[in-house]
Design a protein around this motif. Structure first.
Motif, PDB file in Angstrom:
ATOM      1  N   GLN A  89     105.031  71.219  20.174  1.00 14.18           N
ATOM      2  CA  GLN A  89     105.230  72.526  20.803  1.00 14.18           C
ATOM      3  C   GLN A  89     106.697  72.770  21.150  1.00 14.18           C
ATOM      4  O   GLN A  89     107.203  73.890  21.001  1.00 14.18           O
ATOM      5  CB  GLN A  89     104.347  72.628  22.046  1.00 14.18           C
ATOM      6  CG  GLN A  89     102.855  72.708  21.716  1.00 14.18           C
ATOM      7  CD  GLN A  89     101.957  72.523  22.921  1.00 14.18           C
ATOM      8  OE1 GLN A  89     102.342  71.921  23.930  1.00 14.18           O
ATOM      9  NE2 GLN A  89     100.720  73.064  22.845  1.00 14.18           N
ATOM     10  N   ARG A 142     109.001  75.724  19.552  1.00 15.41           N
ATOM     11  CA  ARG A 142     109.772  76.652  20.402  1.00 15.41           C
ATOM     12  C   ARG A 142     111.226  76.659  19.961  1.00 15.41           C
ATOM     13  O   ARG A 142     111.852  77.729  19.866  1.00 15.41           O
ATOM     14  CB  ARG A 142     109.656  76.235  21.865  1.00 15.41           C
ATOM     15  CG  ARG A 142     110.456  77.134  22.796  1.00 15.41           C
ATOM     16  CD  ARG A 142     110.315  76.728  24.246  1.00 15.41           C
ATOM     17  NE  ARG A 142     109.004  77.095  24.783  1.00 15.41           N
ATOM     18  CZ  ARG A 142     108.647  76.960  26.062  1.00 15.41           C
ATOM     19  NH1 ARG A 142     109.506  76.431  26.931  1.00 15.41           N
ATOM     20  NH2 ARG A 142     107.460  77.344  26.476  1.00 15.41           N
ATOM     21  N   ILE A 161     105.679  79.871  22.425  1.00 10.99           N
ATOM     22  CA  ILE A 161     104.574  78.951  22.604  1.00 10.99           C
ATOM     23  C   ILE A 161     104.654  78.288  23.972  1.00 10.99           C
ATOM     24  O   ILE A 161     105.760  78.063  24.514  1.00 10.99           O
ATOM     25  CB  ILE A 161     104.585  77.876  21.484  1.00 10.99           C
ATOM     26  CG1 ILE A 161     103.314  77.032  21.520  1.00 10.99           C
ATOM     27  CG2 ILE A 161     105.824  77.027  21.561  1.00 10.99           C
ATOM     28  CD1 ILE A 161     103.193  76.087  20.325  1.00 10.99           C
ATOM     29  N   VAL A 210     104.204  75.055  26.249  1.00 16.38           N
ATOM     30  CA  VAL A 210     104.265  73.598  26.091  1.00 16.38           C
ATOM     31  C   VAL A 210     103.347  72.987  27.146  1.00 16.38           C
ATOM     32  O   VAL A 210     103.720  72.823  28.305  1.00 16.38           O
ATOM     33  CB  VAL A 210     105.713  73.072  26.247  1.00 16.38           C
ATOM     34  CG1 VAL A 210     105.750  71.545  26.080  1.00 16.38           C
ATOM     35  CG2 VAL A 210     106.636  73.746  25.237  1.00 16.38           C
ATOM     36  N   PHE A 244      96.562  71.424  21.802  1.00 14.77           N
ATOM     37  CA  PHE A 244      96.637  72.167  20.548  1.00 14.77           C
ATOM     38  C   PHE A 244      95.466  73.163  20.520  1.00 14.77           C
ATOM     39  O   PHE A 244      94.325  72.819  20.158  1.00 14.77           O
ATOM     40  CB  PHE A 244      96.529  71.200  19.360  1.00 14.77           C
ATOM     41  CG  PHE A 244      96.989  71.774  18.049  1.00 14.77           C
ATOM     42  CD1 PHE A 244      96.570  73.036  17.607  1.00 14.77           C
ATOM     43  CD2 PHE A 244      97.832  71.047  17.240  1.00 14.77           C
ATOM     44  CE1 PHE A 244      96.984  73.559  16.395  1.00 14.77           C
ATOM     45  CE2 PHE A 244      98.256  71.555  16.003  1.00 14.77           C
ATOM     46  CZ  PHE A 244      97.846  72.798  15.589  1.00 14.77           C
ATOM     47  N   THR A 284      98.878  77.564  19.671  1.00 14.55           N
ATOM     48  CA  THR A 284      99.682  76.598  18.911  1.00 14.55           C
ATOM     49  C   THR A 284      99.380  76.737  17.417  1.00 14.55           C
ATOM     50  O   THR A 284     100.301  76.699  16.581  1.00 14.55           O
ATOM     51  CB  THR A 284      99.388  75.167  19.389  1.00 14.55           C
ATOM     52  OG1 THR A 284      99.700  75.064  20.773  1.00 14.55           O
ATOM     53  CG2 THR A 284     100.198  74.154  18.603  1.00 14.55           C
TER      54      THR A 284
END
Length: 259
Positions: A205, A209, A215, A217, A221, A225
């Motif tokens: 992630q 980014r 996205i 973090v 998932f 994602t």
């Protein structure tokens, strides 16, 4: 009568004179034989006084009297001078701030940034600290995490650039592709897909980014994602199944971006 008396008197005086003269001659003869000069005591000197007279002079060479021994006082030993210093209080060892994440050389590491900006040599700040942490994570260090893009950090970046197929277009510059490359170097080889969780997903992630995706973090998932992974795959023409497998992992580790 007078004449005979005179002869008698004269004969007595002559006999007395003869006896005295004989005594003197005899004394001189004895003195000459003994080698000493007779001492004549004065009429005023009494035997007591004469016997108390002491004659000083050189010692008789034949004397057996012991020679006096002079003993010197012993030398006083010098007492060594000692210097007593005050006890030194050991100073407390310097403390290094504990890193928030393992793997940092010094200082704290915050690897998740809202955005990963472009950096040049001489830059300072939190983003440089994050760069230094990733350099250490990818074994390009050790680099001190001090937030200053100095000579040590530049030397580590040069090691990264040496792995490129050609010369870097802008040496020392940390752009999106360099961020993605550094972050993804710690990804394993196992595929990541919807439902995956953990540190590997966190690293994925962060890399997405840095590549230009929006996205969260969080290490999970999920649908968000997967959507960003599909955008990355499409930008680099490797399908769009949303599964981070061999081809997608290779592109991430080479520093590919969304564009």
């Amino acid at each position: 009568m007078q004449v005979s008396t005179g002869v008698r008197n004269g004969g007595r005086r002559g006999a007395g004179f003869t006896s005295a003269a004989t005594a003197v001659i005899l004394g001189l003869t004895l003195s000459a034989c003994s080698g000493t000069t007779p001492r004549t005591a004065s009429a005023a000197e009494s035997p007591a006084v004469a016997s108390s007279t002491t004659t000083t002079g050189p010692a008789d060479p034949g004397s057996t009297a012991p020679i006096p021994t002079v003993t010197a006082d012993p030398l006083t030993p010098t007492k060594p001078t000692t210097t007593t210093s005050a006890p030194t209080t050991p100073s407390a060892p310097a403390t290094t701030p504990a890193p928030t994440d393992p793997g940092s050389v010094a200082g704290s590491c915050e690897r998740t940034l809202p955005a990963y900006p472009v950096l040049q040599p001489g830059a300072k700040g939190p983003a440089v600290r994050t760069l230094q942490c990733f350099l250490d994570d990818a074994d390009y260090g050790p680099v001190a995490v001090d937030g200053v893009y100095g000579a040590q950090t530049r030397a580590a970046v040069t090691k990264v650039e040496a792995s490129f197929e050609g010369p870097p277009p802008k040496p020392g510059r940390i752009d999106a592709g360099m961020w993605v490359l550094l972050i993804s170097r710690t990804l394993g080889d196992q595929p990541l897909k919807v439902g995956s969780k953990g540190a590997e997903v966190v690293t994925l992630q962060r890399a997405l980014r840095a590549a230009g995706g929006t996205i969260t973090v969080d290490g999970s998932f999920g649908a968000e994602t997967k959507k960003v992974v599909q955008r990355f795959q499409q930008a680099n023409r490797v399908g769009d199944d949303g599964v981070v497998a061999e081809d997608t992992l290779f592109l991430l580790k080479m520093g590919a971006t969304i564009g």
